[in-house]
Each structure stands twice: as C-alpha cells, then as structure tokens.
Design an enzyme around this catalytic site. Structure first.
Site, PDB file in Angstrom:
ATOM      1  N   CYS B  85       0.837  -1.197   0.000  1.00  0.00           N
ATOM      2  CA  CYS B  85       0.000   0.000   0.000  1.00  0.00           C
ATOM      3  C   CYS B  85       0.877   1.254   0.000  1.00  0.00           C
ATOM      4  CB  CYS B  85      -0.973  -0.053   1.186  1.00  0.00           C
ATOM      5  SG  CYS B  85      -2.316   1.130   1.064  1.00  0.00           S
ATOM      6  N   HIS B 202      -3.717  -5.414   1.071  1.00  0.00           N
ATOM      7  CA  HIS B 202      -2.978  -5.701   2.306  1.00  0.00           C
ATOM      8  C   HIS B 202      -2.964  -7.193   2.622  1.00  0.00           C
ATOM      9  CE1 HIS B 202      -2.395  -1.645   4.101  1.00  0.00           C
ATOM     10  NE2 HIS B 202      -3.398  -1.334   3.287  1.00  0.00           N
ATOM     11  N   GLU B 204      -1.346  -8.675   4.932  1.00  0.00           N
ATOM     12  CA  GLU B 204      -1.319  -8.920   6.388  1.00  0.00           C
ATOM     13  C   GLU B 204      -2.725  -8.887   6.979  1.00  0.00           C
ATOM     14  OE1 GLU B 204      -0.653  -6.085   5.020  1.00  0.00           O
ATOM     15  OE2 GLU B 204      -1.150  -4.376   6.332  1.00  0.00           O
TER      16      GLU B 204
END
Ligand SMILES: Nc1ncnc2c1ncn2[C@@H]1O[C@H](COP(=O)(O)OP(=O)(O)O)[C@@H](O)[C@H]1O
Ligand SMILES: [Mg+2]
Lengths: 84, 233, 722, 84
Positions: B85, B202, B204
């Site tokens: 990002c 993302h 994660e």
C-alpha cells in the site's frame, strides 16, 4: 476556449500540506520560508468569447470547483487579464 | 533471518505486519525511518499508512528518509524488499519500482475486499503461489490507481513483472473488478530482478481466519522464503 | 500602565448576557479585562459549561463496579479485566459541519480522538452517527458527501479505523445536520492518565500544532447559538484538520505515558488554551502562570484574547516535572512535534496570564472551569402532545407487502450503507471481526479471548413523538445490537442533540430524554460513563427533533469463535422469531414514515423484563448461530430482506397479519439456524420459516424477487452519492 | 523571493480528478471539453536574485516537488517569464 482556474486557501487558515512540504524542503537544505499549496484546473470551455468563457468558469467555481468557505479563486482566460 | 519493518511518521500498519510475519514464524522488528541502517536485517517491508500525511504526494517525502539509503543498498544486494500500500507508493517514488499511484478512479477512498489474480511467480511477491491463483485481499487506499507510461507498461508485460491484477472472484479481469481504475488492472509489480515488489492490497489483513481470509499468507510466505533463499545464495 | 478594562457592550458581542457579566464582576471584585472577559465568555458558553443541562445530567446512573472513570473527565473508562481498560466518548460537531462539511467532520474526528488518548489510551475505533435532511435536495447530498469524505480523510489518515455509524434523514435536519462521532480506546491499567494538574513548579508544555485564529468564537460559540446568524458571518473561523500532526501527537503522547513522563495532560478543544489551563488547574486545585509569548503562533499579530480562545486543532497541554523536560522535548523532536513550555503550576488556584510583559488575566481557575451559572430553565410538556398521542397512525385494511417492502429497502436510511463505510478504513489493527454492515461491530482484544462490540443508535423520528420512550428504546436497540455478536451491554455514552433550551418545550424534551436513557440503563444494569450535550440546534426558530444518540459498548467474554453475520444464511436453514408477541407498534416506524407518510401516535414503551431476556438469549445464541439479527427499522420484513440480500439466498416466512411484518415492537430477534435446531423453551419464540428459493417470500402476503430487492437496496444510498 | 511552481500531469497519463470533474460539470450543464488538474506550490525562497531563485526551485521540483514519472512542472518567478 481554454480557461485556467487557480484556487488557493484563504489567508489565515492553516495549510498542513504547505507546512509539511516546507519542513521537508528545509531538511533537504533549501532556504525556504512559507510554502502554500494551491490547485489549478484547466478547462476547455465552449464559449462565444473570452467574456462568456470567464463568466461560465466563474459560475463553475462558485458552484462546484472551489469551496467558497475556505478557498479563493481566480479565473484566467487566454486573452484576458486576471479578475477575481 | 530478520525482517525490518520501517516506520515513517504517519505509518500505521507496522504493528499489523510484524504481527502477521511473526505468526508465520518470521522474525520482524520495527526500524525508525531516521535510522541510517536496518539493524542487520536481511529483508525489509515498507508497510501501509500515510507517511508524512501523504501530503505533497504519497510517498514523496518518505523517500528522503535516512533509512531509504539502507533500503536501496539491500535492494541492490538482491535482498527482498516489499512495499504494501503506502509502502508500494514509497518504492515507486524512490524509483525502486516502476510507475506511480494516483487517485482512485472514483476519487473516493476504497475499503473492501478485492480479488487479485497471480500473473507471475517470478518475484518475491508470489514465488510460493501459482500463476492463475485468485486471492481475496483487503484493499484500503485512496491513491491505489496504478499508472505508468505506455513504454513502461510494454516493458513490464514483456519482462513478466506485472505480478497481480484485479479480477472477479472467478479470475476474470473485468472493468468492474478493477475497482480503482488501475492501468491494465495492475495491483502489484516487481523490479527486473524480482527482489523488490509492491502491491496495493494488504496481505497482512488476510492472514487470520477470524478476520475473514487467509489468502494473504501466500504473499507473506513468498517473502519469507525469498528471505531465506537470498541468505543462502 | 493599567490594562484596559472591557467595555460593557463587549460581553454581549461575545454572547454573554448582562447577568453573567455581573457575575464575573462579582467574582473578580472589579471590571474584567478584555482577555478575561473572552475567557469567561467561552468557558461559560453552553457548549463548555453545560449551564442549562448540568442539573439534569445528574440523573444518569453512572456507577458500576467496572467503572474506572465516570462522566466529568475527557472520556469514560471501564475495566475489561486482564489488565485492560477501555476509554470511550461521544461528541458532536454539528454546526461546524454545516458551515464546512469536510473540515467540520474531520476536526470532529480529531477532537474525539484527543479525548481518548488524553486518558492514556490508544484510540482503536471511531463510529459516525449522522443526520441530514432528505437527499433529494442537492445541498443535503453535498453535506452528506462532504461529511463522509471528511471523516474518511481524517480517520483513515490518522490511522484509526471507523467501524460503523448510522444515518437518519429527516426534514428537521436540513439546515441543521447532526454529525456525532464516537471513539473507543484501549489501554493497560497502569497507563491511565488524568487531567488534574498537580505539583507547584511543574511545567505546562504545549505540544503540537501552532496557534492561529482558527475557530475563534468557533466551536463554543457556534455550538451555543442559534444557527441562522452563524453560518455566513463566522466562516473565517473554520478549522482545518491535520491528521498527520494528530497521528504524531498520538504516538508522542503514548510514548510519554509509557515512559512515565507526564503528571497530567489535557487536550485543547473548544476554548483552547483557556479551557485546558483552567480545567487542569481547577481539577488539581492548583493555579497556573501562563505566558502567551511562549506560544508558537501561526499569525503574528494575535491579541491575548485571540490566543486564549483559539481553537487550533492538534494541540495538547502536558504537565511535566522540570527534571523530565529534556526527555519530553527530545521525544517530541523525534516525532517532529513542536513543544514549548508555556506555563507553570502554582499554589493558590489563580490562573495568571502574561502577554508582552503584562498580566492580561488573573482569575480563579475554578471560577472559569466550574463557576458558570447554572440555569434551571422552565420546562413544560407541549400542549398538543396528548392529543397527538391519541391520534395514532391510521393503518389501511390491507397493504401490498412486496411493494411496501421494496419502498422501504429503497429508502436511503434503510438500504445499503456501504457507500459510506467503504470509504472508511475499517480493518486497521487486525482487530475487526465483524465489520460495519451488520448490527454491532465487533473487535477482538488481541491476546485475550475477549471482544468488544459497539453500536451507535438514535431515532429522532420516534423521539419526536415521545422523547422518553424513544430515548429508552434506542438504548434497548443498541443493547440488542451488541448482544447479537455475543457481547453483554457494558457501558453507555450519550450525545443529546436538541433545540433551543430557552424554549420550555425543548427543556422538557431534554429532561424526558435523560429520564428515558436513565431508566433503560438502570434496567440493563449499565452505567452512563460520558456524554455530550448539543443544544441550540435550531434554524429560523425551528428546532430539530429531540435526538439523543447513544454509543453502547458491549463486552464479549468469551468472544464467539464464529460470530453471527447477516451473510451466513444457507438454503435449508430454519428461521426463528424470538421475543414478545408482535403487537402493533407503528408510531414513529419506518413503515409509517415511508409507506404511509404519517408521523403521529405514541410509540410503545419498552418492556424491561422482555428486553433483558432477549438480550441474554441473544448473547447465548451468538455462540453458535450463523445469523442473528434484531428487528428494528422496517420491522420483520426488512430484517428478513437484509438477511436474504446479504446471504444472496431467498427466504420463505409465514405470519398471520401483514402488520406483523412491519411493526417495530421492540425486543425481537431473528435467528437463522440449522433446520434441526430447536430454539423453543427459554423464551417466547416460534419458527416462522425456512431459508431457500430466490425470493423474499411471505406466503399469502406476497413475495419480492431477491434480485429486485437487492438492486433497490444497493442503490438506495448509492444513487445519492454518485 | 516568491516563486510559484505549477505542476501538471504528463499528457496521456490518467488524470482521474480531471475526468471526474469534467463529468460532473457536464452533468450540471456546462459545455466543457477536457479538464485537467494541476497543483501550484507557492514558495518564499531566500535567493540573491530571480535567476538563483529559479534555479533553486527547479532543483526542488526535480528532487521533491514533482514526480518525473507522471508530472511536468513550470517555475515562475515574480520578475521573470515562465521557463520550462
Ligand atoms: N454513517 C455510517 N458510517 C459507518 N457505518 C454505517 C453508517 N451508517 C450505517 N452504518 C453501518 O451499517 C450497518 C447498519 O446500520 P443500521 O441500519 O443503523 O444498523 P442497526 O439497525 O442494526 O442499528 C451498521 O453496521 C452500521 O455501522
Ligand atoms: Mg440492528
């Protein structure tokens, strides 16, 4: 007809983008004082003459392009001078 | 084998990345942007957030942080460097990745799960995945709209450096699935050597069942594998 | 040289009445100086002093064994066990958002976050209950769009997820939108910090942004005055939010607390330096010497009064021990945050302000912070109220159920709100287990088996008909919203948005609303730990509906491993309706408003015993049910449609009367469970249908195609935000 | 010395702000063709003369203020004419 609208934040209001950029420039070693951000919008307007283009762009600024509460704007047409 | 997760003022996903890497058995530590070295790390992640407020331009100011010199060095040494990002935006600004990210097509922030298709496994981003895999990952950005010159786009395609494209749940790249209007639906790219890569979604945030998806694990695992490989080489 | 004395007319231009001016003269024993008068005018404004409401706010139940900090501090704090505390708070930014929607809403988010990290907590989530006029009006759309962008622009960039909110649309909010913001923070017990300054000789350090003419006479005066005169003239006072500065400020403050470097801290909100210095000194029973020349100004020629009243955003006032100053400054420098010593804590309770070498103010700190007059304003019930109650909504003998449902789903306050919440980062911190778009949102507390659920609820339309019952019902609704994700109602914050309290009818509404909220909280056994009062929400003499908005915090312990969600219904599952029998409750309902266009009658009172039973049952069922959904706006029909649309599978439901589909009787719950599950027994409930097919099918009352319903629901709000 | 830097998107690269604004203006009934967004940054630069200020600002643009991959810039100093 090409019209350029220049939009700036009203005096006295804070300008975090400008302040942050000023700090970054100073860190890079440039001797800058105040830094202020503005926007320009370049428009092709279908208008009979410069006066009509200016009028249309002024109207667009009031209605949509600028935020009258926090911004000032200036309309430039290619032949003419700036008016506020 | 250590990963440095860089914190710029305004970064906000650093803890999330550390958490997800550790859950996968990685060793991850935060490194301050003002530090000139990466504390002996073998790879680096630039996490998401709003470095320097994203004022001026996303990633523009961050690339001058002292830590970026160390990131450059690591990248040149062939070690894995991943930008997620805002980190992707920083890597583009720093010239470590091609292209740039501009405002989303609809000029609104987008927070939603998207699907991306794995287009290449030649980089650290997806080495552990298979071409054609469809991953469901959260996208959270205002400036996620990838753009590059026509020449650069041609080069990326020719050199297998487009890693992820936005697609629908079945893997079809459609106008509608390309939610932010990215050029050629590009969601992730790599450098020529494949050791530096970035993506807008993302991974994660999709690494724990309770959060709705574990499709991000393959991305983080690819990175961790690359970390080990680079060290034995 | 003797400092100039304020002329008597100055106080009126500052919004003070003559009696208040004379009270200041009595306190000081002399005529006030201009800067002193400026300080009293903002500190004694309705917004800062609660002078009309304070006596009545004492009614709220505020105690429970888990309350660590109740109302009165910057945020309420409750104990979650395992060494964790939660800080919560709700605020309004109504008037600034009408003047400039983006910046008004953005600075509203910034302000509420400071209230949270002032307590030592890391802000972990924000909610945004919003109210506007109808969206067929372009200015209302402009306001909604700007407010949502402002919340997104600030919340996303500052790095705090926005986990939900609410939207209600009504004519009464056209010239007076309501922008409320709730925030939640988490902290370890030992990190709690309070605002009471102590220790004579300790230093007052101003951290953060520079001080400009932002919001002078802004929030406090704007929020305390009728609206028509404000909008044009007060424009230059708009504040610009700087989420980057706030993000750095959060990190600096949390690090200062971690290292034990602050004795007390106070954010600068309305009334800026005046408020922060006076309140922290007064709370500690101390005084303070303040030097305005030490303040980092953005504009050079500001007067003492302007500096004292400035509402520049992203500033904090920390009280630190002289020995720690170097470490505090070094930490601030690391985060590129300006820090300057602007004062010193003194014995004796006097707030003394210096500017250009002169004393410009010398007043008892407590008189500013706590000395405002209290008004016991007259109140009375509107004369026509009982007649209006008797005149309930007139129901037709029969209705076209599918088309009525379609109209409800297409209502922008009922349909899909994702065009709003998709603009907010709601996933940051890897904590969000149930995101916006369901009932309560749910976040996990990492490292524990617990979760926190929050729901914000208000209902101006129902409160307009009966403020006490309406207020009580939003508490019950919020309780059920958190219960359906497995959380026990734990604490409440409230935002009381009302009209002009100088009108006896509005004062009556205020008192009724407080009573309704209090009774419901007592029945639930939960404390009110904080709130906010926003009065003078009137335009051209017309007041908004009394609009209390609550933020309910629920504690899920344990947090369900797979909490219920609206999108988990599957063909073959059974549908149960739990709770008291339906009854006709149409006063203030969505059906009355959208389909019948009637706004009258008296809503039913909540039933505490039934309410408690349903809440308890919901918490139990949340441990294993795929779908649990409370019946609220639009009744059972809308509740079923929401499940069908989100799960993209039809439902077949049987009820006796069409009324059963649209009544909004409180305390009811829909559960979707495997077909062999038996929910009978514990409380009234019945199996009403099955999941399957491709329609929302009400048997002999008709069916609505799922694709048609989905399209109407999806476009309801989206078409106004294009 | 006051310097104004005008930064525009390179031709051919996507300009979502411009495209969206054009659409909105047309919906309001204005006869506009292409619309392009740009930014202006106004800087107080501590420089001996206009040429030095221009040089410094040009350098700032190359290094920080503009992104050469997607943007062009023009530096204006108060006394001088525009150079690219
Ligand atoms: N203004 C808003 N901002 C963010 N989320 C919103 C907003 N309005 C509604 N939502 C979300 O949409 C969902 C439905 O809202 P609502 O119908 O008010 O729920 P309920 O009836 O259960 O209280 C909730 O998850 C809520 O948080
Ligand atoms: Mg609900």
């Amino acid at each position: 007809m090409r019209v350029v609208v220049s939009i700036t934040r009203k005096d006295g209001l804070s300008d975090p983008e400008g302040a942050t950029t000023a700090k970054a420039l100073r860190q890079l070693g440039y001797p800058v004082g105040e830094v202020h951000f503005g926007r320009t919008i370049t428009l092709e307007v279908d208008a009979a003459d410069a006066a009509a283009a200016r009028a249309a762009a002024t109207d667009m600024c009031t209605r949509l392009l600028a935020n009258p509460v926090i911004e000032d704007f200036t309309v430039f047409v290619s032949e003419g001078e700036a008016v506020r | 084998m250590k990963v440095a997760v860089v914190v710029f003022p305004g970064t906000n996903c650093e803890q999330d990345v550390v958490h997800a890497l550790r859950a996968l058995g990685g060793t991850a530590e935060l490194v301050w942007h003002g530090d000139a070295d990466l504390a002996g790390a073998d790879g680096v992640v630039l996490p998401g957030g709003f470095a320097h407020g994203d004022y001026l331009r996303t990633g523009a100011i961050a690339r001058f942080s002292p830590v970026m010199t160390a990131v450059d060095r690591l990248a040149a040494a062939g070690r894995p460097v991943l930008g997620i990002c805002n980190g992707f935006q920083v890597l583009c600004e720093a010239g470590l990745l091609p292209g740039a990210l501009v405002a989303n097509r609809d000029l609104r922030f987008i927070c939603r799960p998207v699907h991306v298709r794995v287009e290449s496994t030649a980089s650290i981003l997806t080495a552990a995945a298979t071409v054609g895999d469809v991953l469901r990952l959260p996208l959270n950005s205002y400036e996620g709209n990838y753009t590059a010159s026509a020449a650069m786009l041609g080069e990326l395609a020719a050199t297998d450096r487009v890693v992820l494209r936005y697609c629908d749940p079945c893997g079809a790249v459609t106008e509608e699935a390309n939610v932010n209007g990215s050029l050629d639906a590009i969601a992730g790219v790599a450098n020529a050597a494949g050791n530096v890569a970035g993506l807008m979604p993302h991974p994660e945030r999709a690494s724990d069942e309770i959060l709705g998806s574990t499709d991000g694990v393959v991305v983080l695992e690819s990175f961790l594998i690359a970390l080990r490989l680079a060290a034995v080489r | 040289m003797t400092p100039p004395v304020a002329t008597e007319s100055l106080h009126r231009s500052l919004g003070m009445i003559d009696d208040e001016y004379h009270a200041v003269v009595t306190i000081l024993g002399r005529e006030p100086r201009p800067a002193e008068l400026a300080m009293y005018s903002v500190m004694w404004s309705e917004h800062c002093s609660y002078k009309s409401s304070r006596a009545w706010l004492a009614r709220f139940p505020t105690e429970a064994p888990w309350v660590v900090v109740g109302p009165g501090e910057n945020a309420g704090v409750v104990d979650l066990g395992d060494g964790w505390l939660a800080a919560l708070r709700i605020e309004s930014h109504n008037h600034p958002s009408f003047v400039e929607p983006y910046q008004g809403a953005a600075t509203g988010v910034g302000g509420i976050l400071r209230d949270i990290f002032t307590m030592g907590a890391r802000p972990v989530a924000v909610w945004d209950p919003l109210r506007f006029g109808p969206l067929d009006d372009s200015h209302n759309r402009y306001l909604l769009d700007g407010v949502v962008r402002g919340i997104a622009g600030y919340g996303n960039a500052v790095g705090v997820p926005t986990l939900g909110g609410e939207i209600e649309l009504d004519d009464c909010y056209t010239a007076n939108p309501l922008v409320n913001v709730m925030a939640l923070g988490l902290l370890r017990r030992q990190q709690l910090v309070l605002s009471a300054a102590s220790g004579a000789g300790n230093l007052a350090v101003l951290l953060g942004a520079s001080t400009g003419r932002d919001g002078i006479g802004g929030a406090s005066i704007l929020a305390s005055a009728g609206f028509d005169e404000a909008s044009g003239a007060k424009r230059p006072s708009v504040q610009i939010g700087d989420p980057f500065e706030e993000k750095k400020l959060i990190e600096v403050c949390l690090e200062l607390y971690r290292q034990g470097l602050v004795v007390a801290i106070q954010d600068l909100g309305a009334a800026g330096i005046s408020c922060a210095t006076a309140e922290s000194a007064a709370r500690g029973g101390m005084g303070m010497d303040v030097d305005l020349d030490a303040i980092h100004l953005r504009e050079m020629d500001m007067t003492a009064a302007e500096i004292l009243m400035s509402e520049s955003q992203e500033r904090m006032l920390a009280v630190v021990r002289p020995d720690d100053l170097d470490r505090v400054v070094a930490l601030a420098e690391r985060w590129e945050i300006a820090a300057s010593v602007i004062g010193k804590v003194t014995e004796g309770g006097t707030l003394r302000v210096h500017h250009h070498g002169e004393v410009v103010a010398e007043v008892p700190a407590a008189s500013l912070a706590e000395g405002a007059p209290r008004y016991l304003r007259p109140y009375h019930q509107p004369d026509d109220l009982e007649a209006a109650w008797a005149d309930g909504p007139v129901l037709p003998a029969s209705v076209d159920v599918p088309s009525s449902l379609l109209r409800l789903l297409a209502d922008p306050a009922i349909g899909d709100t994702s065009p709003i919440y998709r603009q907010y980062d709601h996933q940051l911190f890897l904590g969000t287990v149930v995101e916006p778009g369901h009932d309560g949102s749910l976040l996990r507390i990492k490292g524990t088996g617990k979760g926190l659920a929050v729901s914000t609820d208000g209902d101006g339309a129902r409160c307009a008909l009966d403020p006490q019952r309406g207020a009580a019902r939003i508490v019950w609704e919020a309780a059920l919203n958190v219960a359906v994700v497995g959380a026990r109602p734990y604490a409440l914050v409230d935002n009381l948005n009302l009209g002009n309290p100088e009108k006896p009818e509005v004062m009556w509404q205020l008192i009724e609303v407080i009573e309704g909220l209090s009774v419901a909280c007592e029945a639930l056994g939960i404390p009110v730990v904080g709130g906010n009062v926003s009065l003078y929400n009137e335009t051209a003499g017309v007041d908004i509906h009394p609009t209390p908005v609550v933020g309910m915090l629920g504690l899920a312990d344990p947090m369900p491993a797979r909490p219920p969600r609206l999108d988990r219904a599957e063909a073959g599952m059974a549908v149960w309706l739990l709770g008291p029998d339906d009854g006709d409750d149409f006063a203030g309902s969505a059906f009355a408003r959208v389909v019948l266009d009637q706004r009258r009658g008296r809503p039913a009172a909540p039933d505490p015993a039934a309410g408690r039973a349903v809440v308890a049952r919901a918490i139990e069922l949340a441990g294993w049910c795929p779908v649990l959904h409370d019946v609220s706006r639009g009744g059972l029909a809308v509740a079923m449609a929401e499940i069908a649309i989100r799960s993209q599978v039809g439902v077949v439901v049987e009820v006796d009367h069409w009324q059963d589909l649209f009544t909004e009787s409180p305390h009811r719950l829909v559960a979707v469970v495997p077909s062999d599950a038996d929910l009978d027994g514990a409380m009234p409930g019945r199996r009403i249908g099955t999941v399957g097919g491709d329609a929302i099918d009400f048997g002999r009352h008709g069916a609505l195609d799922l694709p048609k319903a989905t399209a109407a629901w999806a476009a309801a709000l989206a078409r106004h935000l294009a």
